[in-house]
Design a protein around this motif. Structure first.
Motif, PDB file in Angstrom:
ATOM      1  N   ALA A 167       7.459   2.219 -27.833  1.00 57.35           N
ATOM      2  CA  ALA A 167       8.890   2.484 -27.662  1.00 57.35           C
ATOM      3  C   ALA A 167       9.700   1.233 -27.361  1.00 57.35           C
ATOM      4  CB  ALA A 167       9.091   3.519 -26.561  1.00 57.35           C
ATOM      5  N   SER A 168       9.158   0.293 -26.587  1.00 54.54           N
ATOM      6  CA  SER A 168       9.947  -0.893 -26.232  1.00 54.54           C
ATOM      7  C   SER A 168      10.337  -1.702 -27.461  1.00 54.54           C
ATOM      8  CB  SER A 168       9.185  -1.768 -25.230  1.00 54.54           C
ATOM      9  OG  SER A 168       7.998  -2.259 -25.813  1.00 54.54           O
ATOM     10  N   TYR A 169       9.508  -1.696 -28.477  1.00 53.55           N
ATOM     11  CA  TYR A 169       9.828  -2.438 -29.702  1.00 53.55           C
ATOM     12  C   TYR A 169      11.047  -1.839 -30.405  1.00 53.55           C
ATOM     13  CZ  TYR A 169       9.410  -5.002 -34.021  1.00 53.55           C
ATOM     14  OH  TYR A 169       9.680  -5.828 -35.076  1.00 53.55           O
ATOM     15  N   PHE A 170      11.209  -0.543 -30.303  1.00 55.11           N
ATOM     16  CA  PHE A 170      12.272   0.148 -31.028  1.00 55.11           C
ATOM     17  C   PHE A 170      13.549   0.325 -30.215  1.00 55.11           C
ATOM     18  CE2 PHE A 170       8.212   1.529 -32.878  1.00 55.11           C
ATOM     19  CZ  PHE A 170       8.377   0.968 -34.129  1.00 55.11           C
ATOM     20  N   GLU A 171      13.667  -0.396 -29.101  1.00 49.97           N
ATOM     21  CA  GLU A 171      14.914  -0.366 -28.342  1.00 49.97           C
ATOM     22  C   GLU A 171      15.997  -1.181 -29.036  1.00 49.97           C
ATOM     23  OE1 GLU A 171      13.831  -1.679 -24.440  1.00 49.97           O
ATOM     24  OE2 GLU A 171      12.808   0.199 -23.970  1.00 49.97           O
ATOM     25  N   ARG A 172      15.592  -2.083 -29.924  1.00 51.42           N
ATOM     26  CA  ARG A 172      16.558  -2.913 -30.650  1.00 51.42           C
ATOM     27  C   ARG A 172      17.220  -2.095 -31.759  1.00 51.42           C
ATOM     28  NH1 ARG A 172      14.190  -5.569 -35.387  1.00 51.42           N
ATOM     29  NH2 ARG A 172      12.066  -4.813 -35.665  1.00 51.42           N
ATOM     30  N   GLU A 173      18.289  -2.635 -32.294  1.00 52.18           N
ATOM     31  CA  GLU A 173      19.023  -1.937 -33.349  1.00 52.18           C
ATOM     32  C   GLU A 173      18.164  -1.823 -34.612  1.00 52.18           C
ATOM     33  OE1 GLU A 173      23.223  -2.444 -35.773  1.00 52.18           O
ATOM     34  OE2 GLU A 173      22.855  -3.627 -33.972  1.00 52.18           O
ATOM     35  N   PRO A 174      18.166  -0.669 -35.247  1.00 49.93           N
ATOM     36  CA  PRO A 174      17.399  -0.525 -36.491  1.00 49.93           C
ATOM     37  C   PRO A 174      18.055  -1.316 -37.621  1.00 49.93           C
ATOM     38  CG  PRO A 174      18.670   1.462 -36.052  1.00 49.93           C
ATOM     39  CD  PRO A 174      18.843   0.571 -34.857  1.00 49.93           C
TER      40      PRO A 174
END
Length: 149
Positions: free
Chosen positions: A131-138
């Motif tokens: 999940a931490s990797y996907f906290e950034r904007e897609p």
């Protein structure tokens, strides 16, 4: 099985047949097939006709592209073997527990190079991210209602 469950299963079977006839799904891996279909149209990936091809799902020009669907209760996304692809597209559905709640849309797409995936090697020797990797904007947000390829 009650009547509601029976009706839902019939609806699902009809939907699978409709998606297959429309060329959206190609195998029994429905969610992965949908992710591949969306990325193929959006990013110009020519999907391999051999569904058992190892390592990558298709080509974007000369670039070997892999597509992974991250959804449901899995707390990480398996990135496969980055030696077999040049870039990977991670598609997160609405129900994905690794998806950041700050971003709306039916699907979020994150693109990583093989080198970025290699940097995510786990102690066990596989490649994955949580999940931490996907906290950034897609890189892209897909809304089914407005999707056009």
């Amino acid at each position: 099985m009650n009547s509601r469950q029976r009706a839902a299963l019939k609806d699902f079977a009809r939907a699978v047949n409709t998606l297959r006839e429309a060329g959206v799904i190609r195998s029994h891996r429905y969610l992965g097939d949908i992710a591949e279909f969306l990325c193929a149209g959006m990013f110009g990936i020519d999907l391999a006709t051999n569904l058992r091809q190892a390592g990558h799902d298709g080509l974007r020009g000369e670039v070997r592209a892999q597509v992974k669907y991250g959804g449901g209760k899995k707390t990480n996304v398996d990135l496969g073997n980055p030696d077999a692809y040049d870039e990977i597209y991670v598609v997160l559905g609405q129900e994905s527990v690794v998806r950041a709640p700050a971003y709306e849309g039916d699907f979020l797409v994150y693109i990583l190079t093989a080198d970025e995936a290699r940097a995510l090697k786990t102690p066990g020797g596989s490649y994955s991210c949580g999940a931490s990797y996907f906290e950034r904007e897609p890189h892209r947000v897909i809304w089914i209602e407005t999707y056009a390829n």
